[in-house]
Design a protein around this motif. Structure first.
Motif, PDB file in Angstrom:
ATOM      1  N   SER A   2     -42.300  36.811 -10.328  1.00 36.77           N
ATOM      2  CA  SER A   2     -42.642  37.553  -9.128  1.00 36.77           C
ATOM      3  C   SER A   2     -41.377  37.963  -8.380  1.00 36.77           C
ATOM      4  N   GLU A   3     -41.534  38.963  -7.529  1.00 34.89           N
ATOM      5  CA  GLU A   3     -40.407  39.396  -6.717  1.00 34.89           C
ATOM      6  C   GLU A   3     -39.930  38.254  -5.836  1.00 34.89           C
ATOM      7  N   SER A   4     -38.625  38.153  -5.657  1.00 38.11           N
ATOM      8  CA  SER A   4     -38.073  37.089  -4.822  1.00 38.11           C
ATOM      9  C   SER A   4     -38.391  37.356  -3.356  1.00 38.11           C
ATOM     10  N   ARG A   5     -38.936  36.360  -2.704  1.00 41.05           N
ATOM     11  CA  ARG A   5     -39.306  36.458  -1.291  1.00 41.05           C
ATOM     12  C   ARG A   5     -38.640  35.330  -0.518  1.00 41.05           C
ATOM     13  N   VAL A   6     -38.831  35.339   0.801  1.00 39.05           N
ATOM     14  CA  VAL A   6     -38.395  34.239   1.652  1.00 39.05           C
ATOM     15  C   VAL A   6     -39.634  33.450   2.054  1.00 39.05           C
ATOM     16  N   ALA A   7     -39.617  32.167   1.735  1.00 37.95           N
ATOM     17  CA  ALA A   7     -40.760  31.299   2.004  1.00 37.95           C
ATOM     18  C   ALA A   7     -40.403  30.246   3.044  1.00 37.95           C
TER      19      ALA A   7
END
Length: 251
Positions: A2-7
């Motif tokens: 998946s696309e890299s996100r900020v969690a």
């Protein structure tokens, strides 16, 4: 991948929160590990960075609006706009109703329910801007009722109502909101419950496992795996749901 996100994972210093933070990092996301004491986040952050991930430890009382807003602003500045939020922070103050104090009630409600409200409100501002978001709230099988947990059960049931309402409100922004209701998970919190009722940890787990159809107690990774799916690109048509991760059906 998946696309890299900020969690953001609240209550990320240990237990389910730590396992979830590590799993989301393995999924390729930068992770803000939030807990009441920033120094308590060090172990989780260290594990993530040792594995090649990117993490930030943040100290914040999730029941305090100013602290939440400052924490989310800091996360956005350092890691980027957060678009994944896991509301996991929680405490227990178990007691029978006639022994439960107002402070016992307020503390549990403030961390679980008010905290999830404040964190969701702060994070959704970033999610709506980019038209993508994933919020996962940690409920519990205790939402169905559990002796000695009037405060905890009410808070966890409240989280299910919050989940469904936010799913309705935020869906048009491509934001999904779901809840996970764990059954018996082997953590420090359940270990403390065993001590409170005067049962050895081993016997407590055996007793629980005997009542679970799959024949074992859950591990923090069982919840983290479910969070991984609910925060993925592939879960975009799943919203407003309460998933009981309990080794068997719960209604």
């Amino acid at each position: 991948m998946s696309e890299s996100r900020v969690a953001i994972v609240t209550g990320g210093a240990r237990g389910i929160g730590a396992a979830t933070a590590q799993r989301l990092a393995r999924d390729g996301h930068a992770v803000a590990v939030v807990d009441l004491d920033e120094s308590s986040c060090t172990d989780t952050v260290t594990r993530i960075t040792k594995d090649g991930g990117h993490a930030l430890g943040v100290g914040a009382d999730v029941s305090n609006a100013e602290a939440v807003n400052e924490a989310v602003a800091r996360i956005a500045d350092v890691l980027g706009p957060p678009t994944i939020l896991v509301n996991n922070a929680g405490v227990t103050r178990d007691n029978l109703l006639f022994k439960m104090t107002e402070q016992d009630w307020d503390t549990v409600m403030n961390v679980h329910l008010r905290g999830s409200f404040l964190m969701s409100k702060a994070a959704q501002a970033h999610m709506t801007q980019v038209q993508w978001g994933r919020i996962v709230n940690l409920s519990s099988v205790s939402a169905l009722g559990n002796r000695g947990q009037a405060n905890y059960s009410a808070a966890k049931a409240g989280l299910q109502g919050l989940t469904k309402t936010l799913a309705i409100e935020l869906g048009k922004f491509n934001i999904t909101v779901n809840a996970i209701a764990p059954g018996f998970i082997a953590t420090e919190m359940t270990k403390a419950t065993a001590e409170r009722v005067g049962v050895s940890w081993e016997d407590f787990q055996k007793g629980a496992a005997s009542q679970i159809p799959v024949g074992r107690v859950g591990q923090p990774e069982d919840i983290a795996n479910t969070v991984s799916f609910l925060t993925s690109e592939e879960s975009g048509f799943v919203s407003g749901q309460v998933i009981y991760v309990a080794g068997g059906p719960r209604t």
